[in-house]
Design an enzyme around this catalytic site. Structure first.
Site, PDB file in Angstrom:
ATOM      1  N   PRO A  20      -5.891  -8.225  -4.016  1.00 58.82           N
ATOM      2  CA  PRO A  20      -5.944  -7.035  -4.853  1.00 58.82           C
ATOM      3  C   PRO A  20      -5.267  -5.808  -4.247  1.00 58.82           C
ATOM      4  O   PRO A  20      -5.330  -5.599  -3.034  1.00 58.82           O
ATOM      5  CB  PRO A  20      -7.443  -6.779  -5.029  1.00 58.82           C
ATOM      6  N   ASN A  21      -4.641  -5.050  -5.117  1.00 54.64           N
ATOM      7  CA  ASN A  21      -3.989  -3.768  -4.808  1.00 54.64           C
ATOM      8  C   ASN A  21      -2.677  -3.918  -4.041  1.00 54.64           C
ATOM      9  O   ASN A  21      -1.972  -2.928  -3.848  1.00 54.64           O
ATOM     10  CB  ASN A  21      -4.932  -2.820  -4.040  1.00 54.64           C
ATOM     11  N   ARG A  28       1.206   3.046  -2.220  1.00 53.88           N
ATOM     12  CA  ARG A  28      -0.204   2.994  -1.848  1.00 53.88           C
ATOM     13  C   ARG A  28      -0.379   3.383  -0.389  1.00 53.88           C
ATOM     14  O   ARG A  28       0.124   2.676   0.486  1.00 53.88           O
ATOM     15  CB  ARG A  28      -0.686   1.556  -2.053  1.00 53.88           C
ATOM     16  N   TYR A  33       0.147   1.496   4.923  1.00 50.28           N
ATOM     17  CA  TYR A  33       0.789   0.244   4.492  1.00 50.28           C
ATOM     18  C   TYR A  33       2.316   0.296   4.470  1.00 50.28           C
ATOM     19  O   TYR A  33       2.959  -0.728   4.249  1.00 50.28           O
ATOM     20  CB  TYR A  33       0.256  -0.165   3.110  1.00 50.28           C
ATOM     21  N   ASN A  84      -2.884 -12.998   2.216  1.00 49.89           N
ATOM     22  CA  ASN A  84      -3.438 -11.680   2.525  1.00 49.89           C
ATOM     23  C   ASN A  84      -4.494 -11.422   1.459  1.00 49.89           C
ATOM     24  O   ASN A  84      -4.169 -11.028   0.335  1.00 49.89           O
ATOM     25  CB  ASN A  84      -2.356 -10.593   2.483  1.00 49.89           C
ATOM     26  N   ALA A  87      -8.793  -6.624   0.219  1.00 45.47           N
ATOM     27  CA  ALA A  87     -10.204  -6.230   0.360  1.00 45.47           C
ATOM     28  C   ALA A  87     -11.157  -7.428   0.326  1.00 45.47           C
ATOM     29  O   ALA A  87     -12.249  -7.377   0.909  1.00 45.47           O
ATOM     30  CB  ALA A  87     -10.569  -5.238  -0.740  1.00 45.47           C
ATOM     31  N   GLU A 108      -3.800 -16.149   7.826  1.00 46.29           N
ATOM     32  CA  GLU A 108      -4.300 -14.913   7.224  1.00 46.29           C
ATOM     33  C   GLU A 108      -3.421 -13.760   7.712  1.00 46.29           C
ATOM     34  O   GLU A 108      -3.205 -13.620   8.916  1.00 46.29           O
ATOM     35  CB  GLU A 108      -5.758 -14.708   7.673  1.00 46.29           C
ATOM     36  N   HIS A 110      -2.481  -9.526   7.487  1.00 47.33           N
ATOM     37  CA  HIS A 110      -2.768  -8.158   7.054  1.00 47.33           C
ATOM     38  C   HIS A 110      -1.639  -7.264   7.523  1.00 47.33           C
ATOM     39  O   HIS A 110      -1.178  -7.382   8.672  1.00 47.33           O
ATOM     40  CB  HIS A 110      -4.090  -7.654   7.640  1.00 47.33           C
ATOM     41  N   ARG A 117      -9.266   0.129  12.154  1.00 51.37           N
ATOM     42  CA  ARG A 117      -9.621   0.909  10.965  1.00 51.37           C
ATOM     43  C   ARG A 117     -11.145   0.991  10.826  1.00 51.37           C
ATOM     44  O   ARG A 117     -11.871   0.764  11.775  1.00 51.37           O
ATOM     45  CB  ARG A 117      -8.937   0.294   9.747  1.00 51.37           C
TER      46      ARG A 117
HETATM   47  C1  DQA Z   1      -5.152  -5.301   4.067  1.00 48.35           C
HETATM   48  C2  DQA Z   1      -6.327  -4.714   4.840  1.00 48.35           C
HETATM   49  C3  DQA Z   1      -7.580  -4.693   3.977  1.00 48.35           C
HETATM   50  O1  DQA Z   1      -8.669  -4.124   4.702  1.00 48.35           O
HETATM   51  C4  DQA Z   1      -7.350  -3.845   2.740  1.00 48.35           C
HETATM   52  O2  DQA Z   1      -8.485  -3.890   1.896  1.00 48.35           O
HETATM   53  C5  DQA Z   1      -6.109  -4.213   1.996  1.00 48.35           C
HETATM   54  C6  DQA Z   1      -4.924  -4.587   2.755  1.00 48.35           C
HETATM   55  C7  DQA Z   1      -3.833  -5.214   4.873  1.00 48.35           C
HETATM   56  O3  DQA Z   1      -2.892  -5.903   4.498  1.00 48.35           O
HETATM   57  O4  DQA Z   1      -3.745  -4.447   5.832  1.00 48.35           O
HETATM   58  O5  DQA Z   1      -6.053  -4.094   0.784  1.00 48.35           O
HETATM   59  O6  DQA Z   1      -5.405  -6.661   3.831  1.00 48.35           O
END
Ligand code: DQA
Length: 176
Positions: A20-21, A28, A33, A84, A87, A108, A110, A117
């Protein structure tokens, strides 16, 4: 450029899932990011996949259930997963269970270093069922994940399918 798998003339197939997002990347929280959009990240992954001779299917969803269904579908014809979970990393037992059920080598990824963080981001439900976790390298993390996964899959082939020469990913085996 074709990698053989298990002696069958068959490309490695890897599923890349964005949670998501991540569709908002580029617009964003740029300080966290970066400026790269998801299309840019996917473009560089596709470019590397051509170099390595692997097939990628890339998907993004804001919905947990959709991600779970795609992980389940990976049982049919995929050799590994790059995910990825965004959240959902910190909340989703369902995605973890789906990954455990399909039992494919999973990386995985990120973009940010989740351990630098907020505390709620320090725990990943995914890492316990993943082969590896890469975080903090921004978009480059996806490329590292793809290279690492290909290396692992080539190693698996060499170890578990004796008698079949292990051409590293990217090796042109067309001549055979
Ligand atoms: C994320 C890190 C997560 O904590 C966050 O909720 C994201 C992006 C990253 O790619 O750094 O949406 O996965």
């Amino acid at each position: 450029m074709v990698c053989t798998w298990g002696g069958v003339r068959d490309m490695l197939r890897i599923l890349v899932l964005h949670g998501p997002n991540l569709n908002l990347l580029g617009n964003r929280e740029e300080s966290i990011y970066g400026a790269a959009t998801l299309a840019m990240i996917d473009g560089s992954l596709n470019k590397l996949s051509l170099e390595l001779g692997v097939e990628l299917v890339i998907r993004q969803s804001n919905l947990e259930g959709e991600l779970v269904s795609w992980v389940q579908e990976a049982r049919n014809g995929y050799h590994g997963i790059i995910i990825n979970p965004a959240a959902y990393t910190h909340t989703s037992v369902a995605i973890r269970d789906a990954l455990a059920a399909v039992n494919l080598p999973t990386v995985e990824v990120h973009l940010s270093n989740i351990y630098r963080r907020e505390e709620f981001r320090h725990h990943s439900y995914i890492s316990g069922v993943a082969l590896a976790q890469i975080c903090g390298f921004g978009p480059c993390g996806y490329l590292l994940a793809l290279r690492g996964l290909c290396e692992q899959l080539a190693g698996y082939r060499a170890k578990h399918i004796p008698g079949i020469p292990s051409a590293p990913p990217g090796t042109d085996t067309d001549a055979h």
